[in-house]
Design an enzyme around this catalytic site. Structure first.
Site, PDB file in Angstrom:
ATOM      1  N   ASP A   1     -66.725  47.219  31.238  1.00  0.00           N
ATOM      2  CA  ASP A   1     -67.660  47.763  30.243  1.00  0.00           C
ATOM      3  C   ASP A   1     -66.941  48.516  29.124  1.00  0.00           C
ATOM      4  O   ASP A   1     -67.477  49.467  28.560  1.00  0.00           O
ATOM      5  CB  ASP A   1     -68.689  48.701  30.907  1.00  0.00           C
ATOM      6  CG  ASP A   1     -69.382  48.063  32.092  1.00  0.00           C
ATOM      7  OD1 ASP A   1     -69.883  46.932  31.940  1.00  0.00           O
ATOM      8  OD2 ASP A   1     -69.417  48.686  33.169  1.00  0.00           O
TER       9      ASP A   1
ATOM     10  N   GLY B   1     -66.071  47.281  26.173  1.00  0.00           N
ATOM     11  CA  GLY B   1     -66.379  46.782  24.836  1.00  0.00           C
ATOM     12  C   GLY B   1     -65.548  45.575  24.457  1.00  0.00           C
ATOM     13  O   GLY B   1     -65.287  45.333  23.277  1.00  0.00           O
TER      14      GLY B   1
ATOM     15  N   HIS C   1     -70.745  40.631  28.614  1.00  0.00           N
ATOM     16  CA  HIS C   1     -70.094  41.005  27.363  1.00  0.00           C
ATOM     17  C   HIS C   1     -71.147  41.081  26.265  1.00  0.00           C
ATOM     18  O   HIS C   1     -71.823  40.096  25.989  1.00  0.00           O
ATOM     19  CB  HIS C   1     -69.004  39.996  26.997  1.00  0.00           C
ATOM     20  CG  HIS C   1     -67.793  40.117  27.871  1.00  0.00           C
ATOM     21  ND1 HIS C   1     -66.661  39.353  27.695  1.00  0.00           N
ATOM     22  CD2 HIS C   1     -67.525  40.932  28.916  1.00  0.00           C
ATOM     23  CE1 HIS C   1     -65.764  39.688  28.616  1.00  0.00           C
ATOM     24  NE2 HIS C   1     -66.271  40.634  29.357  1.00  0.00           N
TER      25      HIS C   1
ATOM     26  N   GLN D   1     -64.510  42.364  33.517  1.00  0.00           N
ATOM     27  CA  GLN D   1     -64.310  43.617  34.259  1.00  0.00           C
ATOM     28  C   GLN D   1     -63.084  44.380  33.726  1.00  0.00           C
ATOM     29  O   GLN D   1     -62.810  44.324  32.544  1.00  0.00           O
ATOM     30  CB  GLN D   1     -64.191  43.351  35.765  1.00  0.00           C
ATOM     31  CG  GLN D   1     -65.495  42.914  36.411  1.00  0.00           C
ATOM     32  CD  GLN D   1     -65.536  41.427  36.699  1.00  0.00           C
ATOM     33  OE1 GLN D   1     -64.538  40.734  36.725  1.00  0.00           O
ATOM     34  NE2 GLN D   1     -66.722  40.914  36.932  1.00  0.00           N
TER      35      GLN D   1
ATOM     36  N   THR E   1     -63.567  44.192  42.341  1.00  0.00           N
ATOM     37  CA  THR E   1     -64.162  42.869  42.212  1.00  0.00           C
ATOM     38  C   THR E   1     -63.346  41.900  43.062  1.00  0.00           C
ATOM     39  O   THR E   1     -62.392  42.299  43.734  1.00  0.00           O
ATOM     40  CB  THR E   1     -64.222  42.444  40.730  1.00  0.00           C
ATOM     41  OG1 THR E   1     -65.059  41.289  40.601  1.00  0.00           O
ATOM     42  CG2 THR E   1     -62.837  42.165  40.162  1.00  0.00           C
TER      43      THR E   1
ATOM     44  N   THR F   1     -76.703  44.191  35.441  1.00  0.00           N
ATOM     45  CA  THR F   1     -77.685  44.675  36.414  1.00  0.00           C
ATOM     46  C   THR F   1     -78.688  45.657  35.830  1.00  0.00           C
ATOM     47  O   THR F   1     -79.734  45.891  36.423  1.00  0.00           O
ATOM     48  CB  THR F   1     -76.969  45.379  37.575  1.00  0.00           C
ATOM     49  OG1 THR F   1     -76.262  46.526  37.055  1.00  0.00           O
ATOM     50  CG2 THR F   1     -75.972  44.441  38.247  1.00  0.00           C
TER      51      THR F   1
ATOM     52  N   LYS G   1     -77.653  52.258  35.762  1.00  0.00           N
ATOM     53  CA  LYS G   1     -77.094  53.366  34.998  1.00  0.00           C
ATOM     54  C   LYS G   1     -75.625  53.529  35.353  1.00  0.00           C
ATOM     55  O   LYS G   1     -75.252  53.544  36.521  1.00  0.00           O
ATOM     56  CB  LYS G   1     -77.865  54.641  35.327  1.00  0.00           C
ATOM     57  CG  LYS G   1     -77.503  55.837  34.477  1.00  0.00           C
ATOM     58  CD  LYS G   1     -78.394  57.017  34.838  1.00  0.00           C
ATOM     59  CE  LYS G   1     -78.070  58.228  33.988  1.00  0.00           C
ATOM     60  NZ  LYS G   1     -78.936  59.382  34.350  1.00  0.00           N
TER      61      LYS G   1
END
Length: 435
Positions: A23, A25, A51, A235, A250, A312, A315
């Site tokens: 996450d 970017g 992405h 990832q 992962t 997903t 949060k």
């Protein structure tokens, strides 16, 4: 005797990796860079990674197709290291086409990529449900792990099997017979209907056939012909199954080494490795997170940064930037330059903290411990930096950024020894500064 040296082939491939827990970017960066490369390749992971790309007032999330698909001159490849959910892939192709972008002739799928089957998703959920509390990995439930398990156990089903109905049926019947024993006798759940799955997956043959090729040969021939390649990881390095915070990782290798095995591109073709780093840190799911902020500051980072999982919707946990973890990621992936994202999220913080070391049992340490039993006991040591309390969204150069924002970037360079070349000061394509 005449002294001779071996010549090194001209490097024409770049690897792009996430340096944190995912996450970071990467999607924006790949979308931005894709016009500089002829081919963009996704080399590992599956539909568990999302992405996010923002352009022309739209926000699009891709899970399998490389982010370069929105550059009409770019060829996109899904490599052999990816595990593919055919349903998810077909939905994604349709989404891209509805946005006005051609996919046929621009997307190639490795014939050696493994498939995610319905029983993989079922087993993923059942396995996670049997774990309790801190043992839960926080899997997305997309069947990624079980698919990789079958791959390495040497009875996985690959894309090429879709092209031969007889082989596909034989493999499915054998696999489902074995999976049903596990589902019924261990988990005490209802068995899977093998005939329904055979019918569903045989239908994918006609849809997927135009995209399937030997991408290993294709990529190497294109490189030999002078084409440039961008290898896009999913990832982040800290989730790597070999080098990450095991067991909270992962099932593949997001590090730069995975780019070669997951695409078939030889290491001597890699010219540089770009590491993508968020200006703070986030993590989805369970696992150690030394700089996590379980207070108002963490909530503020999450709210401003819209930190919800692209796959997903969960949060994300938020915290300050961790240089101990970052330096480790840069080392194991051989990162040659950094792309700093979401700097704008820090625009309203008067004070910004950065973790420079850990305290462990009364001693200061600077190396990142990947084993859970040690990492769960460290305490972050912070350095405080002045915030800038201003937006840099209109800056067209590094010199136009607020001096305190410049100081933050310069500190990051000094602390890691790696130059920052790309700074994202907002979600849009044009909200980007090069240094």
């Amino acid at each position: 005797m005449e002294e001779r040296t071996f010549s090194r082939p001209a490097a024409s491939a770049t690897v792009l990796v996430g340096t944190q827990f995912g996450d970071e970017g990467k999607g924006k960066l790949v979308d931005y860079l894709s016009d500089q490369y002829d081919i963009v390749v996704r080399y590992q992971g599956g539909a568990n990674a999302g992405h996010t790309i923002c352009f022309d007032g739209k926000t699009v999330v891709l899970h399998l197709i490389p982010s370069g698909i929105f550059n009409k001159d770019c060829i996109c490849v899904i490599g052999n290291g990816v595990v593919i959910d055919p349903n998810a892939l077909m939905e994604e192709i349709q989404k891209v086409e509805e946005l006005g972008y051609d996919v046929k002739g621009r997307l190639f799928i490795s014939h050696n990529a493994h498939l995610i089957m319905p029983y993989h998703k079922r087993l993923d959920s059942l396995s996670e449900s049997c774990l309790s509390g801190d043992q839960k990995i926080g899997t997305t439930g997309r069947g990624i792990g079980p698919s990789y398990e079958d791959k390495f156990a040497r009875h996985g089903i690959r894309v090429v099997d879709l092209l031969n109905p007889k082989v596909l049926e034989e493999k499915l019947r054998d696999n489902i017979e074995a999976k049903n024993k596990l589902i019924c006798k261990v988990y005490e759940k209802e068995e899977i209907d093998v005939d329904a799955i055979i019918g569903e997956y045989e239908a994918f043959d006609k849809v997927i056939d135009p995209y399937v090729t030997n991408t290993q040969l294709y990529l190497n021939r294109q490189i030999k012909a002078g084409k440039t390649v961008l290898l896009e990881g999913a990832q982040g390095c800290l989730l790597d199954v070999d080098h990450g915070t095991y067991p909270f990782v992962t099932s593949s290798n997001p590090t730069s080494g995975g780019a070669c095995t997951g695409s078939g591109v030889a290491p001597n073709h890699i010219g540089k490795v770009i590491g993508v780093c968020k200006a703070y840190m986030t993590r989805v799911g369970n696992g150690d997170f030394p700089t996590e902020l379980e207070d108002e500051t963490g909530e503020k980072l999450g709210e401003i940064g819209h930190e919800f999982g692209a796959t997903t919707g969960r949060k994300r946990r938020c915290g300050w930037l961790d240089l101990v973890a970052l330096r480790y990621s840069l080392t194991i992936s051989g990162v040659t330059e950094l792309a700093l994202t979401k700097l704008d999220v820090l625009d309203t913080f008067e004070e910004i903290k950065v973790c420079t070391s850990y305290m462990l049992d009364g001693k200061e340490i600077f190396d990142f411990p990947t084993e859970h039993q040690t990492l769960c006991r460290v305490q972050p040591v912070y350095k405080s930096l002045k915030g800038w309390m201003a937006s840099n969204a209109n800056a067209k150069s590094f010199a136009e950024m607020h001096p305190n924002a410049q100081a933050y970037v310069n500190f990051l360079e000094e602390a890691t020894g790696v130059p920052v070349t790309f700074i994202s000061v907002g979600p849009g394509r044009d909200e980007t500064v090069f240094k």
